[in-house]
Write a protein that holds these residues in place. Structure first.
Motif, PDB file in Angstrom:
ATOM      1  N   ARG A  99       0.845  -1.188   0.000  1.00  9.42           N
ATOM      2  CA  ARG A  99       0.000   0.000   0.000  1.00  9.42           C
ATOM      3  C   ARG A  99       0.876   1.232   0.000  1.00  9.42           C
ATOM      4  N   ASP A 100       0.739   2.051  -1.017  1.00 14.42           N
ATOM      5  CA  ASP A 100       1.467   3.308  -1.117  1.00 14.42           C
ATOM      6  C   ASP A 100       0.707   4.355  -0.304  1.00 14.42           C
ATOM      7  N   PRO A 101       1.325   4.911   0.749  1.00 10.40           N
ATOM      8  CA  PRO A 101       0.618   5.879   1.595  1.00 10.40           C
ATOM      9  C   PRO A 101       0.219   7.167   0.853  1.00 10.40           C
ATOM     10  N   ASN A 102       0.792   7.405  -0.319  1.00  6.30           N
ATOM     11  CA  ASN A 102       0.467   8.616  -1.080  1.00  6.30           C
ATOM     12  C   ASN A 102      -0.704   8.418  -2.045  1.00  6.30           C
ATOM     13  N   THR A 103      -1.231   7.209  -2.105  1.00  5.18           N
ATOM     14  CA  THR A 103      -2.367   6.953  -2.991  1.00  5.18           C
ATOM     15  C   THR A 103      -3.643   6.889  -2.166  1.00  5.18           C
ATOM     16  N   PRO A 104      -4.782   7.155  -2.809  1.00  9.44           N
ATOM     17  CA  PRO A 104      -6.046   7.073  -2.066  1.00  9.44           C
ATOM     18  C   PRO A 104      -6.303   5.645  -1.585  1.00  9.44           C
ATOM     19  N   GLU A 105      -7.151   5.546  -0.587  1.00 11.82           N
ATOM     20  CA  GLU A 105      -7.518   4.243  -0.055  1.00 11.82           C
ATOM     21  C   GLU A 105      -8.142   3.400  -1.168  1.00 11.82           C
ATOM     22  N   PRO A 106      -7.779   2.108  -1.254  1.00  8.35           N
ATOM     23  CA  PRO A 106      -8.341   1.264  -2.317  1.00  8.35           C
ATOM     24  C   PRO A 106      -9.864   1.187  -2.236  1.00  8.35           C
ATOM     25  N   ILE A 107     -10.487   1.030  -3.400  1.00  7.29           N
ATOM     26  CA  ILE A 107     -11.942   0.929  -3.476  1.00  7.29           C
ATOM     27  C   ILE A 107     -12.449  -0.253  -2.664  1.00  7.29           C
ATOM     28  N   ASN A 108     -11.636  -1.306  -2.567  1.00 13.36           N
ATOM     29  CA  ASN A 108     -12.071  -2.511  -1.868  1.00 13.36           C
ATOM     30  C   ASN A 108     -11.557  -2.589  -0.428  1.00 13.36           C
ATOM     31  N   SER A 109     -11.157  -1.464   0.142  1.00 14.36           N
ATOM     32  CA  SER A 109     -10.689  -1.466   1.536  1.00 14.36           C
ATOM     33  C   SER A 109     -11.873  -1.741   2.469  1.00 14.36           C
ATOM     34  N   ARG A 110     -11.577  -2.090   3.673  1.00 12.89           N
ATOM     35  CA  ARG A 110     -12.628  -2.347   4.670  1.00 12.89           C
ATOM     36  C   ARG A 110     -13.534  -1.126   4.811  1.00 12.89           C
ATOM     37  N   THR A 111     -12.943   0.060   4.913  1.00 13.15           N
ATOM     38  CA  THR A 111     -13.742   1.277   5.078  1.00 13.15           C
ATOM     39  C   THR A 111     -14.632   1.523   3.866  1.00 13.15           C
ATOM     40  N   SER A 112     -14.103   1.320   2.660  1.00 12.69           N
ATOM     41  CA  SER A 112     -14.911   1.513   1.449  1.00 12.69           C
ATOM     42  C   SER A 112     -16.054   0.507   1.375  1.00 12.69           C
ATOM     43  N   LYS A 113     -15.785  -0.734   1.754  1.00 12.76           N
ATOM     44  CA  LYS A 113     -16.837  -1.749   1.765  1.00 12.76           C
ATOM     45  C   LYS A 113     -17.930  -1.361   2.770  1.00 12.76           C
ATOM     46  N   LEU A 114     -17.511  -0.873   3.927  1.00 12.90           N
ATOM     47  CA  LEU A 114     -18.495  -0.458   4.937  1.00 12.90           C
ATOM     48  C   LEU A 114     -19.304   0.744   4.461  1.00 12.90           C
ATOM     49  N   ARG A 115     -18.653   1.704   3.797  1.00 18.31           N
ATOM     50  CA  ARG A 115     -19.390   2.855   3.248  1.00 18.31           C
ATOM     51  C   ARG A 115     -20.434   2.407   2.227  1.00 18.31           C
ATOM     52  N   PHE A 116     -20.050   1.448   1.398  1.00 11.59           N
ATOM     53  CA  PHE A 116     -20.974   0.919   0.405  1.00 11.59           C
ATOM     54  C   PHE A 116     -22.175   0.273   1.106  1.00 11.59           C
ATOM     55  N   ALA A 117     -21.904  -0.571   2.104  1.00  9.68           N
ATOM     56  CA  ALA A 117     -22.993  -1.225   2.847  1.00  9.68           C
ATOM     57  C   ALA A 117     -23.855  -0.189   3.564  1.00  9.68           C
ATOM     58  N   PHE A 118     -23.224   0.817   4.156  1.00  8.41           N
ATOM     59  CA  PHE A 118     -23.948   1.859   4.884  1.00  8.41           C
ATOM     60  C   PHE A 118     -24.960   2.559   3.975  1.00  8.41           C
ATOM     61  N   GLN A 119     -24.550   2.860   2.751  1.00  7.51           N
ATOM     62  CA  GLN A 119     -25.444   3.577   1.838  1.00  7.51           C
ATOM     63  C   GLN A 119     -26.661   2.738   1.442  1.00  7.51           C
ATOM     64  N   LEU A 120     -26.564   1.412   1.553  1.00  5.27           N
ATOM     65  CA  LEU A 120     -27.723   0.573   1.262  1.00  5.27           C
ATOM     66  C   LEU A 120     -28.822   0.766   2.307  1.00  5.27           C
ATOM     67  N   TYR A 121     -28.430   1.159   3.498  1.00  6.48           N
ATOM     68  CA  TYR A 121     -29.382   1.450   4.574  1.00  6.48           C
ATOM     69  C   TYR A 121     -29.817   2.913   4.561  1.00  6.48           C
ATOM     70  N   ASP A 122     -28.856   3.812   4.363  1.00  7.91           N
ATOM     71  CA  ASP A 122     -29.102   5.262   4.433  1.00  7.91           C
ATOM     72  C   ASP A 122     -29.731   5.753   3.128  1.00  7.91           C
ATOM     73  N   GLN A 123     -30.995   5.462   2.956  1.00  4.38           N
ATOM     74  CA  GLN A 123     -31.666   5.753   1.692  1.00  4.38           C
ATOM     75  C   GLN A 123     -31.890   7.241   1.441  1.00  4.38           C
ATOM     76  N   ASP A 124     -32.025   8.034   2.478  1.00  6.26           N
ATOM     77  CA  ASP A 124     -32.227   9.477   2.248  1.00  6.26           C
ATOM     78  C   ASP A 124     -30.899  10.236   2.174  1.00  6.26           C
ATOM     79  N   LYS A 125     -29.798   9.503   2.288  1.00 11.48           N
ATOM     80  CA  LYS A 125     -28.440  10.056   2.117  1.00 11.48           C
ATOM     81  C   LYS A 125     -28.125  11.204   3.082  1.00 11.48           C
ATOM     82  N   ASP A 126     -28.667  11.112   4.308  1.00 11.85           N
ATOM     83  CA  ASP A 126     -28.394  12.168   5.289  1.00 11.85           C
ATOM     84  C   ASP A 126     -27.226  11.834   6.213  1.00 11.85           C
TER      85      ASP A 126
END
Length: 194
Positions: A99-126
């Motif tokens: 992992r290059d610290p100067n590059t953005p977090e990978p799309i498949n990182s744990r945090t990105s996966k959680l953000r994706f799952a979170f948006q499936l619940y947060d339907q009004d995007k608030d």
């Protein structure tokens, strides 16, 4: 291999797409073939209806929400690059890839996966999962398996356990903390190719 190179040459900025998503040339070719198969009218983009032919999504109780995740609000078409970027969330994390610290977090990182799952619940995007949003997902997923009273009890208990700031909703940080012990990489990974 010649066929792969021929297909790859048809895809603009394919090297950048592979770098951004972590997909190999073989993955990209397979995804391109799948995209083309879904694009039955050869429009060069996919609509929500095109995703309806995916059996696994049609059978999934939250398939509509997953399909919706491919589209920004008001958007009715997704091109190949966007299709690949969304699917990259489901690519298993390559623990051996430096992992290059100067590059953005990978799309498949744990945090990105959680953000994706979170948006499936947060339907009004608030930025919060309300009791009503959680109940809506639970109803969809559990349907007739439990009573409405049981669903409400599950929703209330979930919010009570995850809501650390007492606002009766679950923020992304609270969502992330509540899933700390869950192997999200395993639960949100699709083996595209071996």
């Amino acid at each position: 291999m010649g066929s792969n190179n021929s297909t790859l040459s048809k895809i603009p900025n394919v090297d950048e797409l592979m770098q951004e998503t972590g997909f190999t040339p073989a993955h990209i070719v397979r995804l391109y073939d799948r995209f083309k198969a879904l694009d039955k009218d050869q429009k060069g983009h996919l609509s929500p209806q095109d995703f309806g032919s995916i059996k696994e999504l049609a059978m999934n109780p939250i398939g509509d929400r997953i399909i919706g995740a491919f589209f920004s609000p008001g958007q009715e078409a997704v091109d190949f690059h966007s299709f690949v970027r969304i699917l990259a969330h489901f690519r298993p994390l390559d623990k051996n890839r430096p992992r290059d610290p100067n590059t953005p977090e990978p799309i498949n990182s744990r945090t990105s996966k959680l953000r994706f799952a979170f948006q499936l619940y947060d339907q009004d995007k608030d930025g919060k999962i309300s009791r009503a949003e959680l109940l809506q997902v639970l109803r969809t997923m559990l349907e007739m398996q439990v009573t409405e009273e049981q669903l409400e009890s599950i929703a209330d208990r979930t919010i009570q356990e995850a809501d650390l700031d007492g606002d009766s909703a679950i923020s992304f940080d609270e969502f992330r903390k509540s899933l700390e012990k869950v192997n999200i990489d395993h639960k949100m990974s699709i083996r595209f190719l071996r």
